[in-house]
Design a protein around this motif. Structure first.
Motif, PDB file in Angstrom:
ATOM      1  N   GLY A   6      55.154  -2.622  69.329  1.00  0.00           N
ATOM      2  CA  GLY A   6      54.530  -3.717  68.767  1.00  0.00           C
ATOM      3  C   GLY A   6      53.218  -3.588  68.322  1.00  0.00           C
ATOM      4  N   LEU A  13      56.357  -8.444  56.402  1.00  0.00           N
ATOM      5  CA  LEU A  13      57.832  -8.516  56.516  1.00  0.00           C
ATOM      6  C   LEU A  13      58.390  -8.780  55.423  1.00  0.00           C
ATOM      7  N   PHE A 204      62.777  -9.932  63.428  1.00  0.00           N
ATOM      8  CA  PHE A 204      61.638 -10.647  64.261  1.00  0.00           C
ATOM      9  C   PHE A 204      61.888 -12.222  64.220  1.00  0.00           C
ATOM     10  N   THR A 205      62.953 -12.620  63.756  1.00  0.00           N
ATOM     11  CA  THR A 205      63.148 -14.121  64.131  1.00  0.00           C
ATOM     12  C   THR A 205      64.892 -14.314  64.138  1.00  0.00           C
ATOM     13  N   ALA A 209      65.356 -11.187  67.638  1.00  0.00           N
ATOM     14  CA  ALA A 209      64.696 -11.186  68.907  1.00  0.00           C
ATOM     15  C   ALA A 209      65.506 -10.440  70.052  1.00  0.00           C
ATOM     16  N   ARG A 237      54.119 -10.907  59.915  1.00  0.00           N
ATOM     17  CA  ARG A 237      54.203 -10.893  61.457  1.00  0.00           C
ATOM     18  C   ARG A 237      52.831 -11.277  62.044  1.00  0.00           C
ATOM     19  N   ASP A 239      50.930 -11.765  66.111  1.00  0.00           N
ATOM     20  CA  ASP A 239      51.231 -12.223  67.558  1.00  0.00           C
ATOM     21  C   ASP A 239      49.638 -12.409  67.821  1.00  0.00           C
ATOM     22  N   GLY A 422      61.161 -15.942  67.563  1.00  0.00           N
ATOM     23  CA  GLY A 422      60.592 -15.734  66.350  1.00  0.00           C
ATOM     24  C   GLY A 422      60.178 -17.032  65.592  1.00  0.00           C
ATOM     25  N   SER A 436      55.688 -13.109  66.586  1.00  0.00           N
ATOM     26  CA  SER A 436      56.353 -11.875  66.902  1.00  0.00           C
ATOM     27  C   SER A 436      56.639 -12.002  68.412  1.00  0.00           C
TER      28      SER A 436
END
Length: 523
Positions: A6, A13, A204-205, A209, A237, A239, A422, A436
């Motif tokens: 990650g 994306l 990622f969604t 996940a 994306r 985080d 996500g 993410s």
């Protein structure tokens, strides 16, 4: 435990179609040979394999018919050349292979890979091979496949998921929609996914996940060409590590007036805890002032729990305007119910025109009426509330979470934060953000109330609904992950996440020198 990739993942994306167009551009416009690109992908995947599993035991490679299968055959060839014990099963008949996939199969056989046809084995032998493998490499279905897998693939997917062996997926777990993260039938639950060229949004969604595991990225040296190809990202994306810099450094001469006054309107009878969770979360996330407007019977418990929050007991909506006038941002909805008390409160909040975060029953009340669009609100539905807002069913929301969030933003204005694994943030004039990561411990009552408080706090501080929504969702998840390190998943409570907020924010308090230098800021 496999290493997570990650920290090195790009932000953009893409849809499955966009990644295929980038791939085509690299081959057709940049003159890169398609088979060379396939060999580079296989080499990158094999490097990740041995890095994560230095002694994998017997490696079982399952190959489909397209380029994804071709990648698998070449991974098997790499493994044989490095002396690993390799078993390779052609789930799709090799006689139907064409183009670069056929070249890959021919090369693997030439390099000593013993490829067995699934049609010759029978399902029983294939399942025994899966059950006895030390590591499974999934190269059955790639990004071009949508809908439920055919019976032969579905049976192999089920067997892989039942096996104790770890699974490494090539480019995409078989059965997962690369664009939406939806699963129409069976899908591989991988421990690691090594993906190429561009990150697929579906990893990622939604079910991505669960199915993708740790996502690792190999650009195959196409980074510059992705933008040149003209393909736009479907989403970005996000985080906490990538977005935490939006939290500004605080002056040592700071005072509470600089960091916003959040009014939390929450907690009808039977739901007093919802308001307190949201208010305390707003305070922990850095708001300068927090006021809680709730039912009178909850005033004393709220003050006992969190004396830094100002608490007002209200019987009727007509008592709310003076509190609204003093606030910068309003959080409305947690525990307000759908009765007369909640309706009065929501009417006053919406009529004020103030920036606001609307959650829970505020959204349910909106769905039951014709809601006027607004530019300055953050709506925070979970999939059930989103379905009510869009007058559809939950399955339709989960089939395309990014698309559903975008439709809600177009319909209701402002920014929409669609909760779930996500989390998707849409609106504000930019491509959607996908936060993410996921945390199963946060699937419990009260976590949404905490998120609402965090969002209200960051909205009051940052003055930008879109940035506040993405940063707030990322902060909320980061705090949940930190709390889970001590509490685990099953025993995680909203109060644990609130307590962890300040510990996560410590890393973002970028003082030039943390040592005490004279007096600090005051009120």
């Amino acid at each position: 435990m496999p290493l997570s990739g990650g920290h090195s993942l790009p932000e953009d994306l893409y849809s499955a179609d966009a990644v295929r167009e980038i791939d085509r551009y690299v081959i057709d416009q940049q003159g890169v040979d398609g088979f060379d690109l396939m060999q580079a992908a296989a080499a990158g995947a094999f490097r990740r394999l041995v890095r994560n599993w230095p002694e994998p035991g017997r490696v079982l490679v399952l190959c489909g018919a397209g380029n994804n299968g071709g990648d698998g055959y070449l991974v098997a060839a790499n493994a044989v050349r490095h002396g690993l014990d390799v078993d390779c099963i052609a789930v799709a008949p090799t006689g139907k292979l064409s183009g670069d996939a056929r070249k890959a199969w021919q090369k693997s056989v030439a390099d000593g890979v013993k490829v067995r046809e699934l049609s010759d084995l029978g399902s029983g032998d294939a399942k025994r091979s899966i059950a006895s493998a030390g590591l499974i490499v999934d190269a059955m279905l790639g990004t071009g496949v949508t809908g439920a897998p055919r019976e032969s693939f579905a049976a192999m997917i089920d067997a892989c998921n039942e096996s104790p062996a770890p699974v490494m997926a090539i480019d995409l777990p078989s059965g997962l929609n690369a664009t939406t993260g939806a699963v129409a039938g069976q899908a591989i639950r991988a421990d690691v996914t090594v993906t190429f060229i561009g990150l697929k949004a579906g990893l990622f969604t939604g079910q991505g996940a669960e199915c993708g595991g740790d996502v690792l990225f190999e650009s195959l040296d196409t980074d510059d060409w992705a933008s040149e190809s003209g393909q736009r990202p479907l989403a970005r994306r996000v985080d906490w590590q990538s977005i935490r810099s939006v939290i500004p450094r605080r002056s040592r001469a700071a005072h509470k007036g600089r960091f916003g006054h959040v009014l939390v309107v929450a907690g009808d009878r039977g739901f007093g805890g919802a308001g307190l969770l949201a208010a305390e979360a707003a305070a922990r996330a850095g708001a300068g002032l927090v006021t809680l407007a709730t039912r009178p019977e909850y005033v004393s418990p709220a003050l006992a729990r969190c004396p830094s929050v100002m608490v007002q007991g209200l019987i009727h909506g007509s008592e709310l305007p003076p509190l609204i006038g003093a606030a910068d941002v309003i959080v409305c909805g947690p525990g307000i119910g759908q009765g007369s008390w909640g309706q009065q409160m929501l009417q006053q909040v919406v009529a004020s025109g103030k920036p606001r975060v609307l959650d829970a029953d505020a959204l349910n009340l909106m769905a039951s009426r014709v809601a006027q669009p607004a530019h300055n609100h953050i709506l925070t539905p979970h999939p059930g509330e989103a379905a009510r807002l869009l007058a559809c069913d939950v399955a339709e929301i989960e089939e395309d979470r990014v698309g559903a969030a975008g439709r809600m933003s177009q319909m209701f204005g402002g920014v929409v934060l669609l909760k779930g694994a996500g989390t998707v943030v849409a609106g504000g004039g930019a491509v959607p953000d996908v936060v993410s990561g996921s945390n199963p411990g946060m699937a419990t009552g009260g976590m949404g109330d905490v998120l609402s408080g965090v969002l209200g706090s960051l909205y009051a501080q940052l003055k930008d609904a879109r940035i506040a929504a993405s940063a707030g969702a990322a902060l909320h998840l980061a705090a949940g992950n930190l709390a889970s390190e001590a509490r685990g998943y099953m025993g995680l409570l909203p109060m644990d996440v609130i307590e962890a907020l300040s510990r996560v924010l410590v890393d973002s308090e970028r003082w030039p020198d943390r040592r005490s230098v004279g007096g600090g800021g005051g009120e």
